[in-house]
Design an enzyme around this catalytic site. Structure first.
Site: not given
Length: 358
Positions: A24, A26, A58, A100, A183, A231
């Site tokens: 993944p 961004c 994401a 994701q 996150y 993850r």
């Protein structure tokens, strides 16, 4: 002999054509969470390039869960149509499409990287109130997040569940829950960002509770024959934070919950952490979790060469190679890697004229 990197990988009802996974990444190229033709070309070119599994960036489960105002989202039904066009293209070209699911927590409401990447205060355009397990900002000078109350936690769980249901409708065959890189879920896992005194803070069992409850919710709508990845950041690279011992214990619980693979990254939760970046610097964590928790793992982090990737698999350090920057530099890395390893991979018929000849 087929290089390990190009051996098929059977997982639940799926079979990946090789062990190369597009990590993944961004793109910060969405408006109100919508995918567009940039995402179609970006992800589709990696399918044409020969990767086995392609995981979207994401995909925010709520507007407030976006890292930036330009993040991809899956928080409303209208997002499904374009995502379905993308997954259809990926599958036609022989790869598996995954997504994701993510919530940025206190690391939400930021500028795009090429605009400086700084937090946008909640009272400014393109900014909003952020939420976290505790009212602790990520970095000095940032606006503190609002501590999630019980109703807020229930909303987070419901948002992940709804996003998983939309992912299925959008044609994704695999989902990965983002519990890494500082996150929201990682914020709950780490005692450095989680200073709660209720059932979601304090001891290890409480700090992992939200992730396990999200998995329970997701599994109510996600088919049992389709894979579920998680993850994690295996370490905060900071004393007193989340570490590899806790990661192994968590991974044991994830296996019990039916998680199929742990995607092993590190860091992201401590702004001042010193990370010893170098070729394959995170592979050891994938190996330790694979052996310590007896669960499949994906290795990520400065894996840039075909032989390097194959050697990791041959040594039993991981089951999949999850690549980011090298696949940004070269969408056709799998085709080149196969050539370097002496393996005759199938090329798209449109590109056969350019294929290497012995």
């Amino acid at each position: 002999m087929t290089p390990r990197l190009f051996s098929p990988y059977k997982i639940k009802s799926l079979e990946l054509r090789n062990r190369i996974v597009v990590s993944p990444m961004c793109e910060y190229s969405s408006t109100d969470g919508f995918a567009d033709n940039w995402h179609l070309v970006h992800l589709g070119s990696r399918a044409v390039g020969g990767a086995g599994l392609i995981i979207t960036e994401a995909n925010a489960v709520s507007p407030e869960g976006r890292i930036s105002y330009a993040d991809l989202g899956i928080y409303k039904d209208e997002h499904i149509e374009k995502l379905k066009e993308i997954t259809d293209f990926i599958h036609v070209h022989g790869a598996i499409a995954g997504t994701q699911l993510a919530h940025a927590g206190r690391k939400a409401s930021h500028q795009r990287p090429w605009e400086g990447g700084k937090q946008i205060p909640s009272d400014q355009i393109n900014g909003w109130i952020t939420y976290a397990p505790s009212a602790i900002p990520f970095a000095d000078g940032e606006e503190a997040p609002v501590e999630l109350d019980k109703a807020g936690i229930e909303k987070v769980k419901a948002d992940f569940k709804a996003a998983a249901a939309r992912a299925l409708k959008a044609g994704f065959k695999l989902i990965e829950l983002h519990a890494a890189h500082g996150y929201l879920i990682h914020q709950f896992l780490s005692p450095l960002s989680n200073q709660r005194t209720d059932d979601y803070g304090g001891v290890f069992e409480n700090r992992v509770r939200l992730l396990l409850e999200i998995i329970n919710e997701v599994k109510q709508v996600w088919p049992g024959d389709l894979p579920l990845f998680v993850r994690i950041s295996a370490t905060d690279w900071t004393d007193g934070g989340w570490d590899i011992a806790q990661s192994i214990e968590l991974s044991k619980l994830l296996k019990e919950k039916g998680v199929d693979l742990v995607d092993c990254s590190t860091g992201g939760n401590v702004a001042t952490a010193k990370i010893p970046v170098g070729p394959g610097y995170q592979v050891t964590f994938a190996e330790q979790i694979r052996k310590g928790a007896d669960i499949a793992t994906g290795a990520v982090g400065m894996i840039t060469e075909a032989k390097q990737a194959d050697d990791i698999l041959q040594a039993g350090q991981a089951d999949l190679i999850i690549m980011a920057r090298e696949l940004l530099r070269d969408p056709y890395f799998p085709l080149r890697a196969a050539h370097e390893l002496g393996y005759d991979i199938k090329w798209p018929v449109q590109y056969e004229r350019g294929k290497w000849h012995k």
